[in-house]
Design an enzyme around this catalytic site. Structure first.
Site, PDB file in Angstrom:
ATOM      1  N   LYS A 163      42.910  33.473  44.689  1.00 24.43           N
ATOM      2  CA  LYS A 163      41.697  34.171  44.224  1.00 24.43           C
ATOM      3  C   LYS A 163      40.747  34.268  45.407  1.00 24.43           C
ATOM      4  CE  LYS A 163      37.686  33.081  42.652  1.00 24.43           C
ATOM      5  NZ  LYS A 163      36.828  34.100  43.315  1.00 24.43           N
ATOM      6  N   GLU A 171      37.889  22.137  51.943  1.00 17.18           N
ATOM      7  CA  GLU A 171      37.143  22.376  53.181  1.00 17.18           C
ATOM      8  C   GLU A 171      35.765  22.836  52.770  1.00 17.18           C
ATOM      9  OE1 GLU A 171      37.860  21.743  56.132  1.00 17.18           O
ATOM     10  OE2 GLU A 171      40.028  21.462  56.010  1.00 17.18           O
ATOM     11  N   CYS A 226      31.014  27.678  58.258  1.00 19.26           N
ATOM     12  CA  CYS A 226      30.849  26.253  57.996  1.00 19.26           C
ATOM     13  C   CYS A 226      30.794  25.493  59.307  1.00 19.26           C
ATOM     14  CB  CYS A 226      31.902  25.725  57.041  1.00 19.26           C
ATOM     15  SG  CYS A 226      33.537  26.139  57.507  1.00 19.26           S
ATOM     16  N   GLU A 253      22.870  22.173  54.393  1.00 18.56           N
ATOM     17  CA  GLU A 253      23.497  23.379  54.927  1.00 18.56           C
ATOM     18  C   GLU A 253      22.715  24.609  54.475  1.00 18.56           C
ATOM     19  OE1 GLU A 253      27.493  24.556  53.499  1.00 18.56           O
ATOM     20  OE2 GLU A 253      27.985  24.821  55.626  1.00 18.56           O
TER      21      GLU A 253
HETATM   22  C1  UN1 Z   1      34.523  28.696  58.556  1.00 13.40           C
HETATM   23  O1  UN1 Z   1      33.401  28.842  58.983  1.00 13.40           O
HETATM   24  O2  UN1 Z   1      34.717  28.500  57.348  1.00 13.40           O
HETATM   25  O3  UN1 Z   1      36.061  27.605  64.117  1.00 13.40           O
HETATM   26  C2  UN1 Z   1      35.730  28.809  59.411  1.00 13.40           C
HETATM   27  C3  UN1 Z   1      35.550  28.656  63.725  1.00 13.40           C
HETATM   28  C4  UN1 Z   1      36.432  29.691  63.074  1.00 13.40           C
HETATM   29  C5  UN1 Z   1      36.675  29.349  61.657  1.00 13.40           C
HETATM   30  C6  UN1 Z   1      35.437  29.068  60.849  1.00 13.40           C
HETATM   31  N1  UN1 Z   1      37.676  29.764  63.787  1.00 13.40           N
HETATM   32  O4  UN1 Z   1      34.355  28.883  63.838  1.00 13.40           O
END
Ligand code: UN1
Length: 497
Positions: free
Chosen positions: A176, A251, A285, A386
């Site tokens: 999804k 994650e 993230c 965040e």
């Molecule tokens: C994310 O922000 O969920 O390392 C992943 C990085 C990217 C992946 C980010 N290759 O910033």
């Protein structure tokens, strides 16, 4: 031209949702641009997708892994051919600038080439047996049907991190994608289908988390869940999965810091902070949302940062001169606004940005000024929570030890960085920063696909994506003993004494 209708992909067929409902996927830079109409699915659609996946799994698990890898290899080649087309569509549905959406497709290509190779690895172990004429080994087995729930910020890369290792290991999938960016998952799966992936091995169900995501997590026919999103939702996903003894990889959030020591190359650190904090409009993230600057460099560094940030060009990501695209939707802008207000109340100094952009050229999109707070205290909310938007907090600090302490003193532990020319401090930082990823003299973003990706504390639950981390998650060990002595041999008993 009326917008195209996209249906769910179940057992190789394009089918409408049983709900009869759809929703629009809009361009966040210009909401008059409808990317497509997608199905608003619910549990009944998920049930069908899981049945289709279960059926396909029984055949797929028996396809030799190198053959599975070859399909993924062909998908990589197809993605390379379609890279520009898919990147443009991704900028339209997600907003980030073309350079970055090309990078997002490239991340899927890199993952595909790596995982294609895993078709011929998936290393297990052979070990000596303690008994004569007996053979002992451990091999990797697929898990079965894997459910995947993916976010909008990496619309193709993150689905590729999940689908491709799962597939090469022999699993079937129900995915999804985020409701804001489903098309890039369609494009990835189209490449796999065109490469020869059999029907039903990957199924797509679109819609919203509570309606279409939750039933995947709850479904008894789903053996493993991989989720990328907020820690708030991840906590629920983890709890529900645990009740049914499902493997579950989470994650989640980050509050990543770059430490800039007095001896750092400040030009380099400045470029790093700009890219880490405002790349993807801060919606990663791994985004740099704190900069911890040692006092000797603090004033000069903050002044230069504020100057550079106030000159960043914000706009539609399809314009190659634009550096920062829109936020994904209205709620994200509201969240950024809320944190800017909180920062003001907490006594941080707003030195750049701070407002949603409302000039006429921005009026149909979700644009926010790149924002810098200075004089931030590490205990403030803007330095703890965040934000997931174009906001960076600059925190002054006395020395290296204090910088590490501030870097660690947040609920998350995804990415981290330090700028210094002192090799001893760099190595101490690699050891002492509590995070899944540490960069030396590079910003917090830009992980490569073949190393484990994930974090500590509220960022994750101990699993990793990427490279070997992913192969570990999408397989389970089976230990096998072959006794060729033609007699009963009893381990731990027939010790030969
Ligand atoms: C994310 O922000 O969920 O390392 C992943 C990085 C990217 C992946 C980010 N290759 O910033």
């Amino acid at each position: 031209m009326p917008a195209k209708i996209y249906k769910n992909l179940i057992g190789g067929e394009w089918v409408e949702s049983r709900t009869g409902q759809t929703y629009e996927n809009l361009n966040p830079a210009d909401t008059r641009d409808v990317i497509g109409i997608f199905q608003r699915s619910d549990k009944s659609d998920v049930d069908e997708a899981v049945s289709a996946a279960r059926k396909a799994y029984e055949k797929w698990r028996l396809v030799p892994a190198p053959r599975r890898g070859e399909i993924i290899y062909r998908a990589a080649q197809i993605l390379e051919e379609r890279k520009e087309e898919y990147a443009r569509l991704m900028t339209r549905e997600m907003g980030k600038v073309l350079k970055e959406t090309r990078g997002d497709v490239q991340e899927a290509i890199d993952t595909a080439y790596y995982m294609a190779g895993e078709g011929r690895r998936q290393f297990g172990a052979t070990v000596p047996s303690e008994l004569p004429n007996k053979f002992a080994m451990a091999i990797r087995m697929p898990l079965g049907v894997c459910g995947m729930i993916t976010p909008w910020n990496f619309p193709m890369a993150i689905p590729s991190w999940k689908l491709l290792p799962a597939l090469v290991c022999g699993n079937a999938c129900v995915i999804k994608p985020a409701e804001d960016t489903p098309l890039s998952t369609y494009n990835l799966v189209q490449a796999l289908t065109d490469a020869g992936l059999p029907s039903g091995v990957v199924n797509i169900v679109t819609g919203f988390g509570p309606e279409a995501g939750a039933p995947i997590v709850e479904h008894q026919g789903v053996n493993a869940i991989s989720f990328t999103g907020s820690s708030e939702v991840g906590r629920i996903v983890g709890e529900v999965a645990a009740r049914n003894f499902k493997s579950c990889s989470l994650e989640m959030g980050g509050k990543n810091a770059i430490i800039v020591l007095d001896d750092a190359n400040l030009d380099l650190a400045l470029d790093g902070v700009l890219w880490g904090a405002f790349g993807t409009t801060g919606q990663r993230c791994t985004a740099t949302s704190r900069v911890i600057v040692q006092k000797g460099a603090y004033r000069q560094f903050s002044d230069r940062l504020v100057y550079r940030v106030s000159r960043l060009k914000v706009g539609n990501g399809l314009d190659e001169t634009v550096e920062v695209g829109p936020q994904i939707n209205e709620q994200q802008v509201a969240t950024t606004e809320k944190y800017v207000q909180i920062g003001g109340h907490e006594g941080a100094k707003l030195e750049a940005g701070g407002k949603a952009l409302n000039k006429p050229e921005y009026s149909y999109g979700w644009f926010f000024e790149p924002t810098v707070f200075t004089e931030v205290d590490p205990r403030m909310k803007i330095a703890q929570e965040e934000i997931f938007g174009p906001v960076v907090s600059v925190i002054p600090c006395d020395n290296f030890e204090k910088a590490i302490e501030i870097s660690n003193n947040v609920p998350y532990g995804l990415s981290s960085a330090i700028y210094t020319r002192d090799v001893n401090r760099a190595f101490r930082a690699m050891r002492d920063i509590n995070a899944g990823i540490t960069y030396i003299n590079a910003p917090t973003i830009g992980a490569e696909v073949h190393l484990p990706f994930g974090g500590t504390k509220a960022t994750g639950n101990g699993h990793r994506e990427g490279g070997l981390g992913a192969i570990d998650f999408y397989t389970q060990w089976k230990s096998i003993y072959v006794d060729y002595s033609d007699k009963l041999q009893r381990a731990q008993i027939d010790t030969g004494e």
